[in-house]
Design an enzyme around this catalytic site. Structure first.
Site, mmCIF file in Angstrom:
data_model
loop_
_atom_site.group_PDB
_atom_site.id
_atom_site.type_symbol
_atom_site.label_atom_id
_atom_site.label_comp_id
_atom_site.label_asym_id
_atom_site.label_seq_id
_atom_site.Cartn_x
_atom_site.Cartn_y
_atom_site.Cartn_z
ATOM 1 N N ASP A 442 0.729 -1.179 -0.181
ATOM 2 C CA ASP A 442 -0.241 -0.118 0.150
ATOM 3 C C ASP A 442 0.559 1.143 0.211
ATOM 4 O O ASP A 442 1.991 1.382 0.265
ATOM 5 C CB ASP A 442 -0.828 0.057 1.183
ATOM 6 N N ASP A 507 -11.135 1.344 -2.671
ATOM 7 C CA ASP A 507 -11.848 0.966 -1.464
ATOM 8 C C ASP A 507 -13.358 1.306 -1.611
ATOM 9 O O ASP A 507 -14.010 0.699 -0.757
ATOM 10 C CB ASP A 507 -11.118 1.879 -0.361
#
Ligand code: GLA
Length: 715
Positions: A442, A507
């Site tokens: 990430d 997301d």
């Protein structure tokens, strides 16, 4: 008579450069495939003479440089302490295998530019890259260096790029091309949600399946520029390259700067044709993903930071019972990480939660028949961490300026070898000690004031150092798959795709938003790289509630997974979810190796097909209720109109009821429906009335001649 033509030929496209009698490389064509380039008039013989312009006509070089007699944008802007800012190059061309290199040298100004151009005949994708060498005796300050410059015909009239934010990736942005420069710049230090380095240009009348489309993307995970300028001759010049911060590149004598690759393709078959070219090229360039793509359960939305070893093992057991094949432990596992304010940088399991480390959990996951994955964010550090307390000087910063946190974190300075050594050691140990099959890598913030130890801009070097770290981790642990994530889809590009196996697309798992995000993603990247999970209802980020069938139907074409705690589902939903997982497993080969078509029926219905013209799956998504008593028909333009297709319904969603749905659809779900390819292609299959936010999945195969089955004509 032509002096010399360089003809780069694909299956459906050609790119032609003429090396004129005066020795200047000029773009003559990038578009439809040409046969042999013979009996073509020279540029010089056909160029009109412009009034009130330079007395000696200047050929529009494929490597335009400032001050060379053209007035459009240049591929390179540089100077030596305010001098040597105009270039008067001599050109040469070299061929090496499939690569053509245009070389521009200016001995007086002290530079050499080499632009390599390669056409992949299998995919129709051109790869362009420029290298600049300082051949002078003093430092050369580089302001701009394009990866390439490509011509667009005057009929290229619209440009489609994307914008967005966390968590709304791939929001389409359409602009008409005209005399104003079209320009997108990204200065976030990584690929970005709001300005990804990719765009498509549409010819007059082009659409999803037909018409001329030129499409390009930069293989780079940092700052960048894309621009299109109208030139004096009515053509348009498309350029892309890295955006350089002031003073970022100062080349010492003999020093070189190499740009990222720019991938560009032309298709006569609309947006989908260009997308298919990119799918093939991205697959060919990057590490072959491990197929079949296993079903994931990612813990993020299921438990967030609420980690507890026994509970996670219970969660894993529940997932395995549904048919999940990989369990990915997201953020929250490492030292001090109880929330997003602390811990980044301290890449050891938190001993308060994982008394024996992560091995018991990882082994339990493997015992359950799944592989184990782990979330990391190597480039980041929280000020509240042991790492930062020990090494406050390890972050990108500038003396005298406040260090700006974002999500409470700072960015490590990867240009420092001690930083990358530390990170490699941590990752290497984790991968050596634990049975980790997969890393979710990430990067949750943009870069600001990214100064290195000498207070110089470090944006470019940071990206290159990240690439080296990824390469090193991959080389040491070749079996480990890596997902590129950056606050969802903030690092989706063909550069990081060279060293990762899939993207976390967003997301945002609300199926309605997700369908639009995925549609944009699929313009440039293949579905096997597209992380696509079924989230909870209501969706955590949008608050919208959707049926499991719609959520699963939207996730199914990608690399499928779950982003929820399945223990919270009712027995009925678990039963249904198991069926969706089984369906994904039975179809994933076709979904991830076949071609992709996307289309609109109108009336708020989109469709997406995967496979080939003999065997395909089509997803039909209805977003709103139909405004018609008889909804419009679904046409599939890619079919062979000499065939008969046998259709059947695949999805385990709510069955059609006899008397309420057309007889043909009841036949579809109960058995098969044979229908002429020509009819399906041009008239279409009538759609039943469907509720808002629902999905219908149909399989089609070529029916054998003389086979029995019900022959229908839609309505
Ligand atoms: C980012 C990712 C999420 C999750 C969190 C963890 O937001 O996109 O999927 O991994 O970080 O902090």
């Amino acid at each position: 008579m032509a002096t010399r033509f360089i003809h780069l030929q694909g299956r459906t496209s050609s790119a032609v450069i003429e090396f004129t009698a005066q020795g200047v490389p000029v773009w003559r064509h990038w578009g439809a495939r040409l046969g042999a380039v013979t009996s073509v008039p020279d540029w010089e013989d056909t160029a009109p003479v412009a009034d009130f312009s330079l007395d000696k006509t200047v050929a529009p070089s494929a490597l335009p440089l400032f001050g060379d007699g053209q007035f459009g944008p240049a591929v390179c802007l540089a100077h030596r302490a305010g001098k040597d800012w105009v270039f008067a190059p001599d050109f040469q061309v070299q061929h090496w295998g499939a690569t053509t290199t245009l070389i521009a040298t200016d001995a007086k100004a002290g530079l050499e530019l080499r632009q390599s151009i390669e056409m992949d005949a299998k995919t129709d994708v051109l790869t362009l890259r420029t290298t600049l060498r300082n051949t002078g005796y003093a430092v050369l300050d580089v302001v701009w260096l394009a990866s390439g410059a490509l011509p667009l015909a005057p009929r290229a009239s619209r440009v489609e790029s994307f914008t967005g934010r966390y968590p709304r990736e791939f929001v389409p942005d359409v602009q008409a091309l005209g005399s104003a420069t079209w320009r997108r710049e990204n200065r976030r230090g990584l690929t970005s949600h709001d300005t990804p380095p990719l765009a498509s240009v549409l010819g007059t009348g082009a659409g999803q399946h037909s018409g001329e489309v030129w499409s390009a993307q930069l293989a780079w995970s940092g700052n960048h520029v894309q621009s299109i300028d109208l030139l004096e001759d009515g053509t348009q010049l498309w350029m892309a390259g890295e955006w350089l911060a002031p003073g970022e590149v100062r080349l010492a004598p003999g020093g070189t700067l190499e740009t990222p690759d720019w991938l560009a393709t032309y298709s006569p078959n609309g947006r989908d044709g260009a997308a298919r070219n990119f799918h093939a090229a991205v697959r060919a360039r990057s590490p072959a993903p491990v197929l079949p793509r296993p079903v994931h359960l990612n813990t993020w939305e299921g438990v967030y930071f609420d980690h507890n070893e026994a509970d996670l093992i219970d969660l894993a057991r529940s997932a395995a019972g549904l048919g999940v094949e990989r369990f990915v432990l997201d953020d929250g596992w490492f030292s001090g990480r109880r929330n997003d304010r602390a811990g980044l940088g301290d890449w050891w399991p938190d001993s308060n939660i994982y008394a024996e480390g992560l091995a018991p959990l990882a082994e339990a996951v493997i015992q359950l028949g799944m592989s184990f994955g782990l979330w990391i964010e190597p480039e980041m550090v929280n000020p509240d961490s042991d790492l930062y307390r020990a090494h406050p000087d390890w972050v990108l910063s500038l003396p005298g300026l406040d260090k700006r946190t974002a999500r409470n974190q700072l960015v490590l300075d990867l240009t420092r070898p001690d930083v990358t050594e530390y990170l490699f050691e941590r990752l290497d140990s984790l991968l050596a000690e634990l049975p980790i099959a997969y890393l979710k890598w990430d990067h949750n913030r943009a870069l600001t004031q990214a100064g290195d130890g000498s207070a110089r801009p470090a944006y470019r070097q940071q990206v290159l150092a990240n690439y080296r770290l990824l390469d090193r981790v991959r080389a040491a642990h070749p079996g480990v798959e890596i997902e590129a994530c950056a606050a969802g889809g903030g690092r989706i590009d063909a550069g990081i795709a060279l060293r990762t196996d899939r993207f976390w697309t967003s997301d945002n798992i609300d199926a309605r938003d997700r369908a639009q995000i995925q549609r944009g993603f699929l313009q440039f990247f293949p579905p096997d790289r597209m992380g696509a999970h079924v989230g909870a209802s209501p969706a955590h980020l949008t608050g919208r509630s959707q049926s499991l069938a719609f959520r699963a139907g939207v996730a199914l074409p990608g690399h499928f997974g779950l982003e929820l705690d399945p223990r919270q589902l009712s027995a009925d939903l678990r039963y249904e979810l198991r069926k969706w997982i089984a369906l994904y497993k039975s179809q994933r080969d076709r979904l991830h190796t076949g071609d992709v078509w996307r289309g609109d029926v109108g009336d708020s219905v989109h469709w997406q097909a995967h496979g080939d013209e003999r065997e395909f799956i089509v997803f039909v998504y209805r977003l709103e209720l139909s405004r018609y008593a008889y909804p419009p028909a679904l046409q599939l333009p890619f079919l062979d109109d000499t065939r008969v297709y046998r259709l059947s319904r695949l999805d385990p969603g709510a069955p059609f009821q006899r008397g309420q749905a057309p007889e043909a659809h009841c036949a579809l779900q109960e058995g098969t429906l044979d229908i002429s390819g020509a009819w399906l292609k041009t008239v279409g299959l009538a759609l039943p009335q469907m509720k808002a936010e629902t999905c219908l999945i149909i399989e089609g195969t070529v029916a054998e001649v003389g086979s029995t089955g019900r022959v229908g004509e839609g309505r």
